[in-house]
Design an enzyme around this catalytic site. Structure first.
Site: not given
Length: 286
Positions: A225, A265
């Protein structure tokens, strides 16, 4: 023991003696890190099996990009992308999650073999989601969410990001439970990168213990991210591409496991699978 460090268990899912690893299969042309790589059904199934072989405990299949600014795909296309991949992986014995904000997609994915619904909106995007999950009696991920991708960057305004995320997640959990989903089947997710800037994300990672006070297993989804790109680039430099953030992702995985996360995740499984096993070994030696 399955509840090491109070990590918790999710009724209806396997129990692991460490932080679990959720591998990501994006069946999309436009996801921020790997859009288009696994868009073909056969390629997506193959990739899911590869992630399982590398150490993923469960695979999260999604057919709609939720990167900042992304436009929504229509329901028929999302179903076309997701359901065959879920069915194919389930036939190989893979434990599957479906990443969707649509009740009909969740319903058909569960019928095809998914055992967990991972809704980044926590049931807010589709009013039918909670009734469908309750009727299916499957586990449900409640993520902190303030709106769709097109507008979420403008919603990244907080006085105290940790306190506000905890409060908003608690409110959402109450609504989901009130809608008939069993509390023992809830997982919470702080929603890193969703209506949050890099400082907000780092603060949430630093205070995972506060999130665990909500009393449910915690999923941390930091993989590749933007905040990791900002950390790696430093002040004023361009962030490295998403695919060059996997070592940083593994570092977050180790920190999350040490903080008692139920699962992480990730897109690249092998390094994180190693990281959570090392974290487990250190816990066991303490």
């Amino acid at each position: 023991m399955s509840t090491l460090r109070g990590r918790g268990t999710v009724r209806g899912l396997p129990e692991w003696d460490r932080c679990a690893v959720m591998g990501v299969v994006n069946v999309t042309p436009d996801s921020f890190s790997d859009g288009g790589h696994w868009f073909d059904t056969t390629a997506a199934i193959k990739h899911g099996l590869e992630l399982a072989a590398e150490g993923a405990d469960l695979i999260d299949v999604g057919g709609e990009s939720t990167r900042p600014g992304a436009s929504r795909v229509d329901e028929a296309e999302e179903l076309r992308r997701v359901v065959p991949v879920v069915r194919g992986l389930a036939s190989e014995g893979v434990t599957l999650s479906v990443d969707t904000m649509r009740a009909r997609v969740a319903d058909q994915a569960v019928a095809a073999g998914a055992v967990l619904v991972n809704d980044v909106s926590g049931g807010l995007a589709d009013p039918d989601m909670i009734p469908v999950v309750a009727a299916a009696d499957v586990p449900f991920v409640v993520m902190h969410w303030r709106g769709f991708s097109e507008s979420m960057n403008s919603r990244a305004v907080y006085e105290d990001v940790v306190a506000e995320v905890v409060a908003e997640l608690r409110e959402r959990m109450d609504a989901v439970i009130g809608g008939g989903v069993s509390p023992e089947k809830l997982v919470i997710d702080p929603g890193l990168g969703f209506a949050k800037d890099a400082a907000h994300d780092l603060s949430l990672v630093a205070h995972l213990a506060r999130l665990r006070e909500l009393g449910r297993p915690l999923l941390v989804a930091a993989s590749r991210k933007r905040f990791l790109g900002h950390v790696l680039a430093g002040d004023g430099a361009a962030p490295p591409p998403a695919r060059e953030r996997d070592a940083a992702t593994a570092a977050i995985s180790a920190l999350s496991a040490n903080a008692g996360a139920w699962a992480v995740r990730v897109h690249a499984v092998r390094a994180t699978a190693d990281a959570v096993r090392v974290a487990r070994a250190v816990e066991g030696a303490a």
